[in-house]
Scaffold this motif. Structure first.
Motif, PDB file in Angstrom:
ATOM      1  N   ASP A  55      22.373  72.903  27.002  1.00 39.22           N
ATOM      2  CA  ASP A  55      23.761  72.518  27.225  1.00 39.22           C
ATOM      3  C   ASP A  55      24.335  73.461  28.282  1.00 39.22           C
ATOM      4  OD1 ASP A  55      26.435  71.993  27.205  1.00 39.22           O
ATOM      5  OD2 ASP A  55      26.691  72.122  25.044  1.00 39.22           O
ATOM      6  N   VAL A  56      24.239  73.047  29.551  1.00 34.58           N
ATOM      7  CA  VAL A  56      24.657  73.944  30.631  1.00 34.58           C
ATOM      8  C   VAL A  56      26.161  74.126  30.681  1.00 34.58           C
ATOM      9  CG1 VAL A  56      22.647  73.416  32.016  1.00 34.58           C
ATOM     10  CG2 VAL A  56      24.701  72.029  32.277  1.00 34.58           C
ATOM     11  N   GLY A  57      26.900  73.232  30.031  1.00 31.18           N
ATOM     12  CA  GLY A  57      28.344  73.368  30.045  1.00 31.18           C
ATOM     13  C   GLY A  57      28.866  74.352  29.019  1.00 31.18           C
ATOM     14  N   ALA A  58      28.133  74.552  27.929  1.00 31.64           N
ATOM     15  CA  ALA A  58      28.634  75.394  26.842  1.00 31.64           C
ATOM     16  C   ALA A  58      27.806  76.642  26.608  1.00 31.64           C
ATOM     17  CB  ALA A  58      28.692  74.582  25.547  1.00 31.64           C
ATOM     18  N   THR A  59      26.582  76.693  27.144  1.00 28.64           N
ATOM     19  CA  THR A  59      25.719  77.845  26.905  1.00 28.64           C
ATOM     20  C   THR A  59      26.286  79.082  27.589  1.00 28.64           C
ATOM     21  OG1 THR A  59      23.798  76.413  26.770  1.00 28.64           O
ATOM     22  CG2 THR A  59      23.399  78.738  27.156  1.00 28.64           C
ATOM     23  N   THR A  60      26.376  80.152  26.832  1.00 27.93           N
ATOM     24  CA  THR A  60      26.887  81.401  27.380  1.00 27.93           C
ATOM     25  C   THR A  60      25.798  82.457  27.341  1.00 27.93           C
ATOM     26  OG1 THR A  60      27.721  82.063  25.212  1.00 27.93           O
ATOM     27  CG2 THR A  60      29.249  80.882  26.654  1.00 27.93           C
ATOM     28  N   GLY A  61      26.014  83.488  28.074  1.00 26.47           N
ATOM     29  CA  GLY A  61      25.039  84.572  28.091  1.00 26.47           C
ATOM     30  C   GLY A  61      24.825  85.058  29.502  1.00 26.47           C
ATOM     31  N   PRO A  62      24.124  86.182  29.654  1.00 28.76           N
ATOM     32  CA  PRO A  62      23.851  86.708  30.989  1.00 28.76           C
ATOM     33  C   PRO A  62      23.093  85.705  31.840  1.00 28.76           C
ATOM     34  CG  PRO A  62      23.308  88.308  29.265  1.00 28.76           C
ATOM     35  CD  PRO A  62      23.576  87.020  28.584  1.00 28.76           C
ATOM     36  N   SER A  63      23.340  85.739  33.134  1.00 24.53           N
ATOM     37  CA  SER A  63      22.718  84.771  34.043  1.00 24.53           C
ATOM     38  C   SER A  63      21.198  84.914  34.056  1.00 24.53           C
ATOM     39  CB  SER A  63      23.271  84.956  35.458  1.00 24.53           C
ATOM     40  OG  SER A  63      23.022  86.279  35.922  1.00 24.53           O
ATOM     41  N   PHE A  64      20.692  86.138  33.900  1.00 23.31           N
ATOM     42  CA  PHE A  64      19.245  86.298  33.926  1.00 23.31           C
ATOM     43  C   PHE A  64      18.598  85.605  32.736  1.00 23.31           C
ATOM     44  CE2 PHE A  64      20.272  89.807  31.094  1.00 23.31           C
ATOM     45  CZ  PHE A  64      19.202  89.850  30.229  1.00 23.31           C
ATOM     46  N   GLN A  65      19.293  85.533  31.574  1.00 22.10           N
ATOM     47  CA  GLN A  65      18.750  84.818  30.425  1.00 22.10           C
ATOM     48  C   GLN A  65      18.687  83.320  30.689  1.00 22.10           C
ATOM     49  OE1 GLN A  65      20.748  85.784  26.794  1.00 22.10           O
ATOM     50  NE2 GLN A  65      20.392  87.988  26.969  1.00 22.10           N
ATOM     51  N   LEU A  66      19.718  82.786  31.334  1.00 16.56           N
ATOM     52  CA  LEU A  66      19.706  81.365  31.685  1.00 16.56           C
ATOM     53  C   LEU A  66      18.610  81.070  32.697  1.00 16.56           C
ATOM     54  CD1 LEU A  66      23.558  80.709  31.965  1.00 16.56           C
ATOM     55  CD2 LEU A  66      22.040  80.166  30.060  1.00 16.56           C
ATOM     56  N   ASP A  67      18.442  81.961  33.675  1.00 17.97           N
ATOM     57  CA  ASP A  67      17.372  81.776  34.659  1.00 17.97           C
ATOM     58  C   ASP A  67      16.005  81.810  33.990  1.00 17.97           C
ATOM     59  OD1 ASP A  67      19.225  81.599  36.673  1.00 17.97           O
ATOM     60  OD2 ASP A  67      19.031  83.693  37.298  1.00 17.97           O
ATOM     61  N   LEU A  68      15.822  82.740  33.063  1.00 19.66           N
ATOM     62  CA  LEU A  68      14.547  82.827  32.350  1.00 19.66           C
ATOM     63  C   LEU A  68      14.304  81.579  31.513  1.00 19.66           C
ATOM     64  CD1 LEU A  68      12.102  84.608  31.623  1.00 19.66           C
ATOM     65  CD2 LEU A  68      13.460  85.535  29.726  1.00 19.66           C
ATOM     66  N   LEU A  69      15.371  81.040  30.923  1.00 23.76           N
ATOM     67  CA  LEU A  69      15.239  79.818  30.137  1.00 23.76           C
ATOM     68  C   LEU A  69      14.783  78.657  31.005  1.00 23.76           C
ATOM     69  CD1 LEU A  69      15.659  78.139  27.574  1.00 23.76           C
ATOM     70  CD2 LEU A  69      18.072  77.936  28.212  1.00 23.76           C
ATOM     71  N   VAL A  70      15.407  78.481  32.166  1.00 28.86           N
ATOM     72  CA  VAL A  70      15.037  77.382  33.055  1.00 28.86           C
ATOM     73  C   VAL A  70      13.616  77.558  33.570  1.00 28.86           C
ATOM     74  CG1 VAL A  70      15.592  76.225  35.231  1.00 28.86           C
ATOM     75  CG2 VAL A  70      17.430  76.951  33.710  1.00 28.86           C
ATOM     76  N   LEU A  71      13.239  78.800  33.876  1.00 31.31           N
ATOM     77  CA  LEU A  71      11.881  79.050  34.357  1.00 31.31           C
ATOM     78  C   LEU A  71      10.835  78.684  33.305  1.00 31.31           C
ATOM     79  CD1 LEU A  71      12.324  82.459  36.217  1.00 31.31           C
ATOM     80  CD2 LEU A  71      11.710  80.265  37.257  1.00 31.31           C
ATOM     81  N   ASN A  72      11.174  78.846  32.031  1.00 34.60           N
ATOM     82  CA  ASN A  72      10.221  78.575  30.955  1.00 34.60           C
ATOM     83  C   ASN A  72      10.293  77.155  30.428  1.00 34.60           C
ATOM     84  OD1 ASN A  72       8.629  81.107  29.800  1.00 34.60           O
ATOM     85  ND2 ASN A  72      10.611  81.830  30.554  1.00 34.60           N
ATOM     86  N   MET A  73      11.237  76.358  30.881  1.00 35.56           N
ATOM     87  CA  MET A  73      11.361  74.997  30.371  1.00 35.56           C
ATOM     88  C   MET A  73      10.117  74.140  30.617  1.00 35.56           C
ATOM     89  SD  MET A  73      15.303  73.880  30.996  1.00 35.56           S
ATOM     90  CE  MET A  73      16.621  74.600  30.012  1.00 35.56           C
ATOM     91  N   PRO A  74       9.494  74.173  31.806  1.00 37.71           N
ATOM     92  CA  PRO A  74       8.274  73.380  31.972  1.00 37.71           C
ATOM     93  C   PRO A  74       7.163  73.772  31.004  1.00 37.71           C
ATOM     94  CG  PRO A  74       9.145  74.060  34.100  1.00 37.71           C
ATOM     95  CD  PRO A  74       9.912  74.817  33.059  1.00 37.71           C
ATOM     96  N   ARG A  75       7.008  75.068  30.758  1.00 33.47           N
ATOM     97  CA  ARG A  75       5.971  75.498  29.821  1.00 33.47           C
ATOM     98  C   ARG A  75       6.321  75.098  28.385  1.00 33.47           C
ATOM     99  NH1 ARG A  75       4.293  81.589  31.964  1.00 33.47           N
ATOM    100  NH2 ARG A  75       3.698  80.945  34.087  1.00 33.47           N
ATOM    101  N   ALA A  76       7.605  75.157  28.042  1.00 37.15           N
ATOM    102  CA  ALA A  76       8.014  74.716  26.706  1.00 37.15           C
ATOM    103  C   ALA A  76       7.757  73.222  26.536  1.00 37.15           C
ATOM    104  CB  ALA A  76       9.491  75.034  26.487  1.00 37.15           C
ATOM    105  N   ALA A  77       8.059  72.433  27.576  1.00 34.79           N
ATOM    106  CA  ALA A  77       7.788  70.999  27.514  1.00 34.79           C
ATOM    107  C   ALA A  77       6.287  70.730  27.396  1.00 34.79           C
ATOM    108  CB  ALA A  77       8.356  70.300  28.751  1.00 34.79           C
ATOM    109  N   ALA A  78       5.490  71.514  28.128  1.00 38.99           N
ATOM    110  CA  ALA A  78       4.039  71.356  28.033  1.00 38.99           C
ATOM    111  C   ALA A  78       3.543  71.699  26.635  1.00 38.99           C
ATOM    112  CB  ALA A  78       3.357  72.248  29.075  1.00 38.99           C
TER     113      ALA A  78
END
Length: 468
Positions: A47-70
């Motif tokens: 939820d990019v509209g409501a998710t809060t937290g440091p930007s590096f955590q969001l970047d790390l989440l997006v970077l790991n999304m393909p592996r999580a989907a796999a």
């Protein structure tokens, strides 16, 4: 009077029969809701509209999304294979249990976000969504209404998540941005848990059925090969900014992996896997945003129409040629798509029709093979890596979702066309290797609708029982 009471049935007999009359409806609705939840969590986890937290955590989440989907895709196939070996009741137990875990995870997601565990939450969601998707396929396999509901829910949710627009402060389309803001809603989790638990309680053991103790290895190896090849090749393209030579090598690897995976599946079940690889790349190449709010339900409606058409006129080669046409459409409209709503609406509708048609026309004989084909749609394809190579991520934008203002290029469309043609060659090879000479002679003699003749036995997907 005594004789009258003696001949009466037990008090609980009629209510039990009355409840079981609704078993089919409960299974179908539960399959739809469960598949929708699993598909959305795998494709639109943030939820990019409501998710809060440091930007590096969001970047790390997006970077790991393909592996999580796999990871979710692999768990879907493994859970389906285990459920086939252990029986339908075990499949219902796994489906109901995983939905309960997802509900509990959703209830405590806020605390995990505050603690900075976004990536962990995403992996938990992906893994248990994969288990739900795979187990549910086996649980409803062979029940026509429930199987149709499952396919509509899974395919429609995957398309909705894949075509989600990045929320913008300048645009107010609540239905379009729904997938990126609080989807699935909490009430849907409660509904899924209740329906799947009811479906489990309504199961009756077959009088002469013995669980298949043999674990179907083919789908598991096929899924591992496809997911590993896709994930490694896409990460390689993104790391090296995707030169023409590198993209060509990645496309060849994708096609070869798809063909080998198709050959690992029984009979001609691999036809659907090859079609899924083609449509996954073509569907990622289209420009899907911005589009008007009223078009939000179109992908789900198109999947229903395509599934019906595929079962009515099962011609897998028509699905392949349609996918090739969609790839050309994506390449030719890339420069003007963001300026008009017509192109995105046509693109998402055509993608939904083709996805539904392919799954209706090339239906496999086993639930495991069907889950492998669905897993292909979950893992970000080579085209997604091409669209994210400019910012170094396997995503449509730095925040994962499709950007209505992002740069567009015709290259992804042409790459999708090349992958589609390669999958066509793979389909021809599979057809030649898995069709007996006697059948080929009959087909040549008749000179009429050869693919319909070849694929007709596969329509047992909606009638047979789950088996390896």
């Amino acid at each position: 009077m005594g004789a009258k009471f003696a001949s009466a049935q037990p008090v609980n007999a009629h209510p039990a029969r009355d409840i079981r009359r609704y078993a089919g409806a409960v299974e179908a609705i539960g399959a739809f809701v469960g598949a929708v939840i699993a598909g959305l969590l795998l494709m639109a986890p943030l939820d990019v509209g409501a998710t809060t937290g440091p930007s590096f955590q969001l970047d790390l989440l997006v970077l790991n999304m393909p592996r999580a989907a796999a990871a979710g895709a692999v768990f879907a196939v493994v859970s389906a294979a285990l459920a086939i070996a252990l029986g339908r009741r075990t499949a219902w137990v796994a489906a109901a249990g995983s939905s309960l875990v997802l509900l509990l995870d959703r209830l405590f997601t806020g605390q995990a976000v505050d603690n900075g565990n976004l990536t962990t939450v995403n992996y938990v969601d992906s893994i248990f969504s994969g288990i739900l998707l795979g187990a549910l396929a086996v649980a409803v396999f062979g029940r026509r209404a429930a199987t149709s509901a499952y396919l509509i829910g899974a395919l429609g949710a995957i398309l909705l998540g894949d075509q989600t627009s990045l929320p913008s402060e300048n645009r107010h389309d609540p239905l379009i941005s729904w997938a990126a803001t609080a989807i699935p809603p909490l009430w849907m989790f409660f509904l899924a848990v209740a329906l799947l638990a009811a479906g489990l309680l309504l199961q009756r053991p077959a009088p002469h059925h013995h669980p298949n103790s043999d674990l179907p290895i083919g789908p598991i190896v096929a899924a591992l090969l496809l997911v590993a090849a896709t994930e490694l090749s896409t990460e390689w393209v993104v790391r090296h900014t995707g030169t023409s030579t590198q993209v060509t090598i990645a496309a060849v690897i994708t096609v070869i992996a798809a063909l080998v995976a198709a050959l690992l599946l029984p009979g001609r079940d691999g036809m659907l896997v090859l079609l899924s690889v083609a449509i996954a790349n073509a569907g990622s190449a289209i420009i899907a945003v911005p589009r008007p709010e009223w078009s939000a339900p179109l992908p789900m409606i198109a999947v229903v129409a395509g599934l019906f058409a595929g079962r009515r006129w099962p011609l897998p080669w028509a699905g392949l040629w349609g996918t090739a046409g969609l790839s050309v459409f994506a390449a030719c409209t890339a420069g003007t798509a963001h300026g008009t709503a017509l192109v995105p609406v046509l693109g998402i509708t055509a993608t939904g029709l083709l996805v539904g048609y392919c799954f209706g026309a090339a239906v496999p004989r086993s639930a495991g093979s069907a889950v492998v084909a669905i897993a292909v749609l979950i893992v970000p394809s080579l085209v997604v890596a091409l669209r994210g190579s400019s910012f170094g991520r396997i995503a449509y934008s730095p925040q994962w979702y499709r950007d209505p203002e992002g740069a567009a290029s015709a290259v992804p469309g042409w790459v999708a066309l090349a992958v589609t043609l390669g999958c066509g060659i793979g389909m021809f090879i599979l057809y030649r290797l898995r069709t007996s000479p006697a059948v080929r002679r009959r087909i040549v003699a008749r000179k009429s609708k050869p693919i319909r003749e070849v694929q007709r036995p596969n329509r047992a997907f909606t009638q047979a029982t789950a088996s390896g």
